[in-house]
Design a protein around this motif. Sequence first.
Motif, PDB file in Angstrom:
ATOM      1  N   ASP A  23       0.915  -1.275  -0.070  1.00 45.32           N
ATOM      2  CA  ASP A  23      -0.004  -0.015   0.196  1.00 45.32           C
ATOM      3  C   ASP A  23       0.852   1.274   0.057  1.00 45.32           C
ATOM      4  OD1 ASP A  23       1.021  -0.345   2.502  1.00 45.32           O
ATOM      5  OD2 ASP A  23      -1.109   0.016   3.666  1.00 45.32           O
ATOM      6  N   SER A  24       2.085   1.050   0.154  1.00 47.76           N
ATOM      7  CA  SER A  24       3.016   2.499   0.062  1.00 47.76           C
ATOM      8  C   SER A  24       3.405   2.742  -1.353  1.00 47.76           C
ATOM      9  CB  SER A  24       4.084   2.192   1.121  1.00 47.76           C
ATOM     10  OG  SER A  24       5.035   1.329   0.393  1.00 47.76           O
ATOM     11  N   ASN A  27      -1.246   0.357  -4.160  1.00 42.86           N
ATOM     12  CA  ASN A  27      -2.915   0.197  -4.236  1.00 42.86           C
ATOM     13  C   ASN A  27      -3.196   0.906  -3.007  1.00 42.86           C
ATOM     14  OD1 ASN A  27      -1.926  -1.565  -2.040  1.00 42.86           O
ATOM     15  ND2 ASN A  27      -2.694  -3.381  -3.185  1.00 42.86           N
ATOM     16  N   HIS A  28      -2.653   1.843  -2.533  1.00 36.25           N
ATOM     17  CA  HIS A  28      -3.364   3.097  -1.557  1.00 36.25           C
ATOM     18  C   HIS A  28      -2.563   4.289  -1.725  1.00 36.25           C
ATOM     19  CE1 HIS A  28      -5.222   4.809   1.687  1.00 36.25           C
ATOM     20  NE2 HIS A  28      -4.389   4.617   2.653  1.00 36.25           N
ATOM     21  N   GLN A  29      -1.130   4.043  -1.582  1.00 37.42           N
ATOM     22  CA  GLN A  29      -0.544   5.435  -2.197  1.00 37.42           C
ATOM     23  C   GLN A  29       0.234   4.634  -3.362  1.00 37.42           C
ATOM     24  OE1 GLN A  29       2.234   8.247  -0.009  1.00 37.42           O
ATOM     25  NE2 GLN A  29       3.442   6.682  -0.252  1.00 37.42           N
ATOM     26  N   MET A  30       0.424   5.709  -4.378  1.00 37.22           N
ATOM     27  CA  MET A  30       0.776   5.241  -5.755  1.00 37.22           C
ATOM     28  C   MET A  30       1.895   6.059  -6.182  1.00 37.22           C
ATOM     29  SD  MET A  30      -3.250   4.861  -7.170  1.00 37.22           S
ATOM     30  CE  MET A  30      -3.602   6.185  -6.411  1.00 37.22           C
ATOM     31  N   ASP A  31       2.885   5.382  -6.647  1.00 39.97           N
ATOM     32  CA  ASP A  31       4.193   5.889  -6.920  1.00 39.97           C
ATOM     33  C   ASP A  31       4.246   6.316  -8.391  1.00 39.97           C
ATOM     34  OD1 ASP A  31       7.159   5.562  -8.101  1.00 39.97           O
ATOM     35  OD2 ASP A  31       7.376   6.207  -6.099  1.00 39.97           O
ATOM     36  N   PRO A  32       4.165   7.611  -8.655  1.00 40.19           N
ATOM     37  CA  PRO A  32       4.302   7.843  -9.940  1.00 40.19           C
ATOM     38  C   PRO A  32       5.269   7.255 -11.209  1.00 40.19           C
ATOM     39  CG  PRO A  32       5.075  10.005  -8.720  1.00 40.19           C
ATOM     40  CD  PRO A  32       4.862   8.558  -7.883  1.00 40.19           C
ATOM     41  N   TYR A  35       4.368   3.759 -11.521  1.00 42.13           N
ATOM     42  CA  TYR A  35       3.386   3.525 -12.384  1.00 42.13           C
ATOM     43  C   TYR A  35       3.961   3.905 -13.827  1.00 42.13           C
ATOM     44  CZ  TYR A  35      -0.558   2.619  -9.476  1.00 42.13           C
ATOM     45  OH  TYR A  35      -1.550   1.917  -8.611  1.00 42.13           O
ATOM     46  N   GLN A  36       4.384   4.646 -14.160  1.00 47.11           N
ATOM     47  CA  GLN A  36       5.094   5.115 -15.612  1.00 47.11           C
ATOM     48  C   GLN A  36       5.765   3.775 -16.304  1.00 47.11           C
ATOM     49  OE1 GLN A  36       4.381   7.778 -17.218  1.00 47.11           O
ATOM     50  NE2 GLN A  36       5.245   7.018 -18.856  1.00 47.11           N
ATOM     51  N   SER A  60      -8.343  -0.451  -7.403  1.00 47.21           N
ATOM     52  CA  SER A  60      -7.009  -0.304  -7.316  1.00 47.21           C
ATOM     53  C   SER A  60      -6.336  -0.605  -8.675  1.00 47.21           C
ATOM     54  CB  SER A  60      -6.116  -1.525  -6.479  1.00 47.21           C
ATOM     55  OG  SER A  60      -6.736  -1.439  -5.396  1.00 47.21           O
ATOM     56  N   ILE A  62      -7.670   1.013 -11.422  1.00 46.82           N
ATOM     57  CA  ILE A  62      -8.011   2.191 -12.359  1.00 46.82           C
ATOM     58  C   ILE A  62      -6.735   3.012 -12.575  1.00 46.82           C
ATOM     59  CG2 ILE A  62      -9.067   4.218 -12.343  1.00 46.82           C
ATOM     60  CD1 ILE A  62     -11.269   3.098 -10.631  1.00 46.82           C
ATOM     61  N   GLY A  63      -5.702   3.068 -11.420  1.00 49.73           N
ATOM     62  CA  GLY A  63      -4.668   4.151 -11.626  1.00 49.73           C
ATOM     63  C   GLY A  63      -3.901   3.496 -13.097  1.00 49.73           C
ATOM     64  N   CYS A  66      -5.412   3.699 -16.170  1.00 52.91           N
ATOM     65  CA  CYS A  66      -5.291   5.187 -16.772  1.00 52.91           C
ATOM     66  C   CYS A  66      -3.990   5.547 -17.230  1.00 52.91           C
ATOM     67  CB  CYS A  66      -5.627   6.033 -15.693  1.00 52.91           C
ATOM     68  SG  CYS A  66      -7.565   6.273 -15.790  1.00 52.91           S
ATOM     69  N   VAL A  67      -2.913   5.217 -16.502  1.00 50.24           N
ATOM     70  CA  VAL A  67      -1.481   5.529 -16.910  1.00 50.24           C
ATOM     71  C   VAL A  67      -1.255   4.549 -18.064  1.00 50.24           C
ATOM     72  CG1 VAL A  67       0.794   5.498 -16.291  1.00 50.24           C
ATOM     73  CG2 VAL A  67      -0.550   6.285 -14.820  1.00 50.24           C
TER      74      VAL A  67
ATOM     75  N   ILE B  62      -9.405   8.075  -8.990  1.00 43.25           N
ATOM     76  CA  ILE B  62      -8.109   7.483  -8.905  1.00 43.25           C
ATOM     77  C   ILE B  62      -7.231   7.787 -10.188  1.00 43.25           C
ATOM     78  CG2 ILE B  62      -6.776   5.425  -8.802  1.00 43.25           C
ATOM     79  CD1 ILE B  62      -9.134   4.431  -7.038  1.00 43.25           C
ATOM     80  N   CYS B  66      -3.819   9.675 -10.627  1.00 44.76           N
ATOM     81  CA  CYS B  66      -2.680   9.169 -10.997  1.00 44.76           C
ATOM     82  C   CYS B  66      -2.159   9.804 -12.347  1.00 44.76           C
ATOM     83  CB  CYS B  66      -2.928   7.485 -11.463  1.00 44.76           C
ATOM     84  SG  CYS B  66      -2.983   6.506 -10.131  1.00 44.76           S
ATOM     85  N   GLN B  70       1.449  12.020 -12.662  1.00 48.74           N
ATOM     86  CA  GLN B  70       2.950  11.916 -13.172  1.00 48.74           C
ATOM     87  C   GLN B  70       3.454  13.046 -13.599  1.00 48.74           C
ATOM     88  OE1 GLN B  70       3.623   8.788 -14.850  1.00 48.74           O
ATOM     89  NE2 GLN B  70       2.349   7.907 -13.460  1.00 48.74           N
ATOM     90  N   ALA B  76       0.346   9.794  -5.529  1.00 48.92           N
ATOM     91  CA  ALA B  76      -1.108  10.171  -5.360  1.00 48.92           C
ATOM     92  C   ALA B  76      -1.580   9.028  -4.472  1.00 48.92           C
ATOM     93  CB  ALA B  76      -1.625   9.413  -7.001  1.00 48.92           C
ATOM     94  N   LEU B  77      -2.575   9.405  -3.777  1.00 53.77           N
ATOM     95  CA  LEU B  77      -3.017   8.528  -2.529  1.00 53.77           C
ATOM     96  C   LEU B  77      -4.799   8.376  -2.944  1.00 53.77           C
ATOM     97  CD1 LEU B  77      -2.433   7.391   0.183  1.00 53.77           C
ATOM     98  CD2 LEU B  77      -2.744   9.618   1.009  1.00 53.77           C
ATOM     99  N   PHE B  78      -5.155   7.267  -2.490  1.00 51.98           N
ATOM    100  CA  PHE B  78      -6.827   7.338  -2.446  1.00 51.98           C
ATOM    101  C   PHE B  78      -7.269   7.122  -1.149  1.00 51.98           C
ATOM    102  CE2 PHE B  78      -6.050   3.346  -4.471  1.00 51.98           C
ATOM    103  CZ  PHE B  78      -6.814   2.290  -4.186  1.00 51.98           C
ATOM    104  N   LYS B  80      -9.970   5.206   1.038  1.00 50.02           N
ATOM    105  CA  LYS B  80     -10.639   3.869   0.835  1.00 50.02           C
ATOM    106  C   LYS B  80     -12.125   4.058   1.510  1.00 50.02           C
ATOM    107  CE  LYS B  80      -6.771   0.962   0.022  1.00 50.02           C
ATOM    108  NZ  LYS B  80      -6.310  -0.458  -0.422  1.00 50.02           N
ATOM    109  N   PHE B 113       0.750   7.802   5.501  1.00 43.18           N
ATOM    110  CA  PHE B 113       1.039   8.244   4.041  1.00 43.18           C
ATOM    111  C   PHE B 113       0.525   9.988   3.989  1.00 43.18           C
ATOM    112  CE2 PHE B 113      -0.061   4.044   2.837  1.00 43.18           C
ATOM    113  CZ  PHE B 113       1.443   3.482   3.016  1.00 43.18           C
TER     114      PHE B 113
END
Lengths: 189, 189
Positions: A23-24, A27-32, A35-36, A60, A62-63, A66-67, B62, B66, B70, B76-78, B80, B113
Amino acid sequence: MLLMQQRILRDGVVRDGNILAVDSFLNHQMDPELYQEMGREFYRLFGGCGVTKILTVEASGIGIACVAAQLFGCPALFAKKGRTKNLGGEVYAAQVESYTHGGSYTILVSKRFLSPGDRVLLLDDFLARGSAMLGLMDLVAQSGAALVGCGVAIEKGFQEGGRLLRERGVRVESLAIIQQMDQGRITFA
Amino acid sequence: MLLMQQRILRDGVVRDGNILAVDSFLNHQMDPELYQEMGREFYRLFGGCGVTKILTVEASGIGIACVAAQLFGCPALFAKKGRTKNLGGEVYAAQVESYTHGGSYTILVSKRFLSPGDRVLLLDDFLARGSAMLGLMDLVAQSGAALVGCGVAIEKGFQEGGRLLRERGVRVESLAIIQQMDQGRITFA
């Protein structure tokens, strides 16, 4: 993908019940940057397959969808859990068993957004028992669209989802496959 | 943002109960180019504000968060909805009233977070009565982080959310503000 393995080893936490907490960064916080890189890797793997639509399920995935869609240049679509007032008109529906929460739930996509001409790539954060992916495949089959394959960030290789999908002839690409989570120690396939 | 207004006029559908359906490009199927332009516009508006974290709430926010993350180069943080087994440890929690579904629900973020050093930008697809944004602001306040502002794709200017937030001194930037949806005809502020 080495970057995903490294990140799991550095920041993933194994909890009771074979739960891998990511989650860090996932799927809670998302590292850009991660993700790229995930998007780039999925594009490297499936970019030549004529994908017209990326399908995932809330939340989880969706991000990731989208990316990745930015790179594929096609729409992302997420299946909704349960019916909402905002989802008008006719829908494709499938049942998904939830092992995390217990019970089962319905996933839905509007019939307007999947059609026989589509070539669909499924993306999600986790592949464990495969129930969400099987539900998404059911939606794609109902629509008559072609399934290009499944891309997942983390596959739990010690659970049956990956085998179930591959036995059906589905192309499954996992950015990291965990073979074992033994007493908190993670090993990759 | 002219592109958002044009898209709403072209593909938005007004349904009974002041519901604007934008599910073909914003919150079910998601258009990659529009998402990219939304991210760019939010970055143009808030890029100089030292944002360290983008916060949204599942599910429709989300993808926006996301893609914007970028460009901002921050996580980014969602939040829940309801507690899940995957959300371990201590959490910040707030109540949100749901007008779409009726009743209220809890939104949660892990305390790991959000911290006093953070400068948080809130992003979401819709601003109507403002209940989701107020819930997210509550989470930010609990954490001691600084609130930079709120960015939304579509504000329903005829509902009170935008006014409630702006009266509190919050910077709200909406890519399109709908003044009226009268008999299916949409006019912008």
